[in-house]
Design an enzyme around this catalytic site. Structure first.
Site, PDB file in Angstrom:
ATOM      1  N   ASP A 195      10.757 119.749 -40.740  1.00 48.06           N
ATOM      2  CA  ASP A 195      11.941 119.402 -39.952  1.00 48.06           C
ATOM      3  C   ASP A 195      11.835 117.967 -39.451  1.00 48.06           C
ATOM      4  O   ASP A 195      10.792 117.553 -38.921  1.00 48.06           O
ATOM      5  CB  ASP A 195      12.071 120.332 -38.740  1.00 48.06           C
ATOM      6  CG  ASP A 195      12.159 121.798 -39.140  1.00 48.06           C
ATOM      7  OD1 ASP A 195      12.791 122.087 -40.173  1.00 48.06           O
ATOM      8  OD2 ASP A 195      11.586 122.647 -38.426  1.00 48.06           O
ATOM      9  N   ASP A 255      14.576 120.251 -43.497  1.00 51.64           N
ATOM     10  CA  ASP A 255      15.765 120.194 -42.645  1.00 51.64           C
ATOM     11  C   ASP A 255      15.864 118.813 -42.017  1.00 51.64           C
ATOM     12  O   ASP A 255      14.897 118.314 -41.413  1.00 51.64           O
ATOM     13  CB  ASP A 255      15.700 121.241 -41.529  1.00 51.64           C
ATOM     14  CG  ASP A 255      15.743 122.667 -42.061  1.00 51.64           C
ATOM     15  OD1 ASP A 255      16.089 122.848 -43.242  1.00 51.64           O
ATOM     16  OD2 ASP A 255      15.417 123.593 -41.297  1.00 51.64           O
ATOM     17  N   ASP A 312       8.289 125.118 -43.454  1.00 51.63           N
ATOM     18  CA  ASP A 312       9.259 124.095 -43.818  1.00 51.63           C
ATOM     19  C   ASP A 312       8.925 122.804 -43.090  1.00 51.63           C
ATOM     20  O   ASP A 312       7.953 122.730 -42.333  1.00 51.63           O
ATOM     21  CB  ASP A 312      10.689 124.554 -43.521  1.00 51.63           C
ATOM     22  CG  ASP A 312      10.939 124.757 -42.029  1.00 51.63           C
ATOM     23  OD1 ASP A 312       9.988 124.587 -41.225  1.00 51.63           O
ATOM     24  OD2 ASP A 312      12.076 125.081 -41.653  1.00 51.63           O
TER      25      ASP A 312
END
Length: 503
Positions: A329, A427, A327
């Site tokens: 961030d 995120d 992912d």
């Protein structure tokens, strides 16, 4: 040496009774002889059989045909003394340590003989062995880069750690992670378990896995785990965005093993899980640094439009130098304390208007409610746990790609259609400027490095560290820090740059 009555073959020379012949060997020019002295009968038999399975010729007795004499815990003088006592005063054969054999078995062919494989002239006694390797106990005291020499061991231990996590056995998972971290920081390639004497965090179980790999080229336990139906199913199910280990374990008990079975089961999925299933193929592919940079430019534009002067930092594995990750961030702050409050809903609205978001869930800053009120309102509350309570948005994005991207998810009008985006997890985390250094440290990772920092703070310094603050339990006060370097200084640790925190 074993009693004569247990012997099946002569050890003093003469005709070999070995069932290993030149025509049965992959490497007829190489003839091995394993010296039983200090090795033991059972280990010698095991290694002999293993060597033959790997295509090596291993003779039961020493003859002039032997090219390699392999021994364990013997010096060159001791081996030559034994050969002389058996009537072989001199030999052109190579006298090598057992490490040469284990490397050869692992490679599947005779290894090149290096100086470290050759027997030394003096063998120290077991009470006077070489000094144990010195390594700090805590991973936050060590420098661990992405590149290391023991991937075969760390990957095996990491798989066992992952299996323990899927089984919700946190203690065992951490033990395997710490063992893997030790090997990542070890400066040499491990070819003999004795090299690891004195290294911390290597328990009996981890050492057994390492020894198994050294002797057999792989770990039977690791391979059995990798092939197990439970591990494969739980790994797949927890790979769905929004699915944790408890939910995956419950589905497994209900007979669900894959996505088609999940969809046919009638299980009620929440919004995150439905998005995770719809974009499963994309979300289980790593995000590249180039893709992360594309997202970063979009985030900076959206944040800058809503809060000029705000700072956006790419954190996580990418800040540590990783070329890809599961992912992306971002940590967001503003030099003027308080200006960052309520930023996430504004940024999300702007991203939605540009059709970047496939799914999102936002939460406000809950730090004050989660902790004891501070003595002075200007200071953050004392850290209660390693979990942070920042304002954030967990989302799935349409990440623009330069080339048409084939996919199989439910976001396409037609299955198999190509489009110029891929789904990826992103995120966004917003923190007050006074807590930025702590948040930056916490969100950079690695996860084990951060765990070890908190453990060091608690056990060695009697302090409480989180992504919000550092609290001195003895002085009963917060220790301010504007940079990561200041936090390390408070903890009496040498500063470790992000690129060396890959524990």
């Amino acid at each position: 040496m074993v009693p004569l009555k247990r012997r099946k073959v002569s050890w003093t020379g003469g005709a070999s009774t070995s069932d290993s012949r030149d025509d049965a060997s992959k490497f007829p020019q190489v003839v091995l002889f394993l010296l039983e002295r200090k090795m033991g009968t059972s280990r010698r038999i095991f290694l002999t059989e293993l060597g033959r399975k790997k295509g090596f010729r291993v003779d039961e007795v020493f003859t002039e045909n032997v090219t390699h004499v392999i021994s364990e815990k013997n010096s060159g003088d001791e081996v030559r003394g034994w050969l002389s006592s058996q009537g072989h005063g001199s030999t052109p054969a190579h006298l090598v340590d057992i490490s040469w054999l284990t490397e050869s078995l692992s490679a599947g062919c005779p290894a090149h003989i290096l100086q470290r494989h050759r027997l030394t002239e003096r063998q120290t006694s077991s009470r006077d062995e070489a000094a144990a390797f010195s390594m700090p106990v805590y991973a936050c005291q060590r420098r661990t880069t992405l590149d290391h020499r023991n991937a075969v061991f760390t990957e095996a231990l990491s798989l066992l750690a992952e299996n323990a996590e899927l089984s919700e056995d946190g203690g065992r998972a951490v033990a395997f992670r710490r063992a893997a971290a030790t090997l990542k920081a070890f400066p040499e390639q491990v070819t003999d378990a004795r090299q690891l004497r004195g290294c911390p965090c290597l328990g009996r179980h981890s050492l057994g896995v390492i020894q198994d790999i050294l002797e057999n080229g792989t770990s039977r336990e690791v391979e059995a785990t990798r092939r197990s139906e439970r591990f494969q199913a739980l790994k797949l199910l927890t790979g769905i965005f929004g699915v944790g280990t408890k939910t995956a374990a419950q589905w497994f008990r209900e007979g669900i093993r894959n996505l088609p079975q999940l969809l046919q089961s009638g299980c009620a999925l929440n919004g995150a899980q439905r998005a995770g299933v719809a974009h499963y193929d994309d979300l289980t592919q790593d995000v590249t640094k180039a893709e992360a940079d594309v997202v970063g430019r979009i985030v900076e534009e959206a944040v800058g439009a809503e809060l000029p002067g705000a700072r956006v930092v790419l954190v996580g594995g990418f800040r540590r130098g990783k070329p890809s990750g599961h992912d992306v961030d971002f940590l967001i702050t503003h030099p003027q304390e308080g200006r960052e409050e309520g930023l996430i809903p504004k940024v999300v609205a702007r991203l939605e208007a540009r059709d970047f978001l496939l799914y999102h869930k936002s939460s406000r800053n809950s730090y004050a409610e989660a902790n004891v009120a501070p003595a002075r309102p200007a200071r953050p509350a004392r850290p209660a746990s390693s979990m942070d309570h920042f304002e954030r948005c967990l989302s799935i994005w349409k990440v623009p790609t330069p080339e048409p991207h084939s996919h199989r998810d439910d976001a396409a009008p037609r299955r198999g259609e190509c489009r110029r985006w891929r789904a990826a997890r992103v995120d966004l985390v917003v923190c007050p400027f006074s807590q930025f250094a702590f948040a930056l440290l916490g969100w950079t990772g690695s996860k084990l490095f951060e765990r070890e920092l908190r453990r060091w703070a608690a056990h060695r310094k009697d302090m409480s560290l989180s992504s919000h603050a550092l609290y001195d339990n003895k002085q009963r006060e917060f220790l301010p820090a504007a940079t990561e370097e200041e936090i390390f200084a408070h903890l009496a640790l040498e500063y470790v740059p992000p690129s060396e925190r890959n524990a």
